[in-house]
Design an enzyme around this catalytic site. Structure first.
Site, short mmCIF file in Angstrom:
data_model
loop_
_atom_site.label_atom_id
_atom_site.label_comp_id
_atom_site.label_asym_id
_atom_site.label_seq_id
_atom_site.Cartn_x
_atom_site.Cartn_y
_atom_site.Cartn_z
N THR A 73 0.84 -1.20 0.00
CA THR A 73 0.00 0.00 0.00
C THR A 73 0.87 1.25 0.00
O THR A 73 0.64 2.19 -0.77
CB THR A 73 -0.92 -0.02 1.24
OG1 THR A 73 -1.77 -1.16 1.15
CG2 THR A 73 -1.75 1.25 1.35
N CYS A 326 -10.69 -7.03 0.51
CA CYS A 326 -10.93 -5.62 0.78
C CYS A 326 -12.39 -5.27 0.59
O CYS A 326 -12.92 -4.37 1.21
CB CYS A 326 -10.08 -4.75 -0.13
SG CYS A 326 -8.39 -5.30 -0.16
C1 LIG Z 1 -2.10 -7.07 -1.11
C2 LIG Z 1 -2.05 -6.11 -2.24
C3 LIG Z 1 -1.68 -4.78 -2.04
C4 LIG Z 1 -1.42 -4.22 -0.66
O1 LIG Z 1 -0.27 -4.73 -0.09
P1 LIG Z 1 -0.09 -4.60 1.51
O2 LIG Z 1 1.32 -5.00 1.74
O3 LIG Z 1 -1.08 -5.55 2.11
O4 LIG Z 1 -0.37 -3.19 1.85
C5 LIG Z 1 -1.59 -3.95 -3.12
N1 LIG Z 1 -1.84 -4.41 -4.35
C6 LIG Z 1 -2.18 -5.68 -4.59
C7 LIG Z 1 -2.42 -6.12 -6.00
C8 LIG Z 1 -2.31 -6.58 -3.54
O5 LIG Z 1 -2.66 -7.83 -3.79
#
Ligand SMILES: *Cc1c(COP(=O)(O)O)cnc(C)c1O
Length: 399
Positions: A73, A326
């Site tokens: 993120t 999500c």
């Molecule tokens: C899980 C995910 C994120 C977020 O990653 P985090 O480390 O959980 O913040 C962003 N983009 C995609 C495609 C994801 O699968």
């Protein structure tokens, strides 16, 4: 006792024992701050410099161009917000897609509130971006294009090389959210023409709370966190040494076993898809049939509610997700499923199963049987299915 079958590797993965082992000394004996000049600190610095070099090597990049972050993120926020700012004198137009992870789409919306102009490219029924649409959307004032590499919900892999090439013809930069793709798809940033790339360790058997952003040398960016001089003054904050070491080890392992693991996942994925499509009526595979992440399956079941499906599967020991972790917890269907043209009712009946190296053929066969039983049971209770059986129109026919 019921066996637990974990088919939610797109939400997160287990941390490998070797990864934990790699991390432990950096909590205890090797606890130095990499910015400290004495030996204890310098050993920590040498360790993370080596991690940077190895991680870079795995995506065809120079270690110096890998910046550690706290998660995928953060990497996406950084890529969008600071690139937009650094190039605002050139223009304020940014292009992304309608199927991004919220870490990208909500950053894009925030930029819109700051006065940037955003274009959200549509996708076809398989979730693919049409390179012609990108070509048509690019303008002289476009500074950045951000397109997800492998979709976290429907698994579709974009034609990244072609999209990046078109972006460059128009003089813009290309960012990709490769959080699902790293460790699952071969990636070489030079070969593919990627300028910025986001990744997160917990999606490839590393710890949660650490990720990285690749930024091609020479690209202007602003500090994302202001403070000390860490990460070449671009992201202040004492480095999370144990987690960084764990991330590097996890990626080493992911790529050591790459071919065998991916072949195993592909075989099981296709077996699962083939069986469900053949043995359960009124279903639809979401995402591209072949151009998809090796571990991803996403299927909509008509006349079934995704959340009920999930909970019933959990009672049988199968852990999965309804489209997207999500999106669950909210009543809105997933924006990705709507973007590929699913009606709300069908999107609501979607199930994502994401496989891993440890998934077995028995797990998949057990899961198919569980799905068949649960879907039949839920449909028996569904008034919509009753209507359908009685000869009324199926929902999917209502346009
Ligand atoms: C899980 C995910 C994120 C977020 O990653 P985090 O480390 O959980 O913040 C962003 N983009 C995609 C495609 C994801 O699968």
């Amino acid at each position: 006792m019921i066996k637990q079958i974990y088919l939610d590797n797109a939400a997160t993965t287990s941390v490998l024992p070797e990864v934990v082992e790699e991390m432990l000394p950096y909590f205890t004996e090797q606890y130095g701050n990499p910015s400290s000049l004495y030996e204890l600190g310098q050993r920590a610095r040498a360790a993370i410099t080596d991690a940077r070099r190895r991680i870079g090597g795995h995506i065809g990049a120079n270690g110096q161009d890998i910046y550690f972050t706290s998660c995928g993120t953060e990497s996406n926020n950084w890529a969008l917000k600071t690139t937009a700012d650094a190039y605002k004198a050139k223009g304020r137009h940014i292009i992304t897609t309608s199927i991004e992870h919220h870490a990208t789409s909500h950053s894009a919306e925030w930029l819109e509130q700051q006065g940037y102009e955003l274009t959200y490219l549509p996708v076809d029924a398989d979730g693919l971006v049409d390179p012609k649409d990108l070509d048509a959307a690019l303008r002289p004032d476009t500074t950045l294009v951000s397109i997800i590499f492998g979709n976290n919900e429907i698994g579709t892999l974009q034609p990244i090389k072609e999209l990046a090439a078109i972006t460059h013809e128009h003089g813009a930069l290309f960012h990709t959210d490769a959080v699902q793709a790293v460790g699952q798809v071969p990636i070489d940033v030079d070969e593919l023409g990627i300028d910025l790339l986001s990744a997160s360790a917990h999606k490839f058997h590393g710890p949660k709370g650490v990720g990285f952003l690749y930024i091609r040398k020479g690209i202007k960016t602003r500090s994302f966190l202001h403070g000390g001089a860490q990460e070449r003054k671009r992201r202040a904050g004492t480095e999370n040494v144990p987690y960084i070491m764990g991330m590097a080890r996890a990626l080493d392992i992911a790529l050591e076993h790459f071919e065998a693991r991916v072949a195993h996942e592909l075989k099981l994925r296709d077996h699962l898809i083939d069986r469900v499509l053949a043995e359960v009526e009124h279903v639809r595979l979401n995402g591209h049939r072949t151009q998809r992440l090796p571990g991803n399956v996403n299927i909509s079941f008509e006349f079934v509610e995704g959340e009920s499906l999930l909970l019933s599967l959990e009672q049988k020991g199968v852990l999965a997700s309804s489209g997207s972790a999500c999106a669950s917890g909210s009543l809105d269907p997933s924006h990705v499923l709507l973007a590929i043209g699913l009606p709300h009712e069908i999107a609501h009946g979607s199930l994502r199963l994401s496989l891993g190296e440890e998934t077995t053929l028995e797990d998949i066969d057990y899961t198919v049987e569980a799905i068949k039983q649960v879907v039949e049971h839920l449909r028996k209770m569904s008034p919509l299915f009753e209507d359908f059986i009685a000869g009324k129109k199926p929902l999917s026919a209502v346009k």
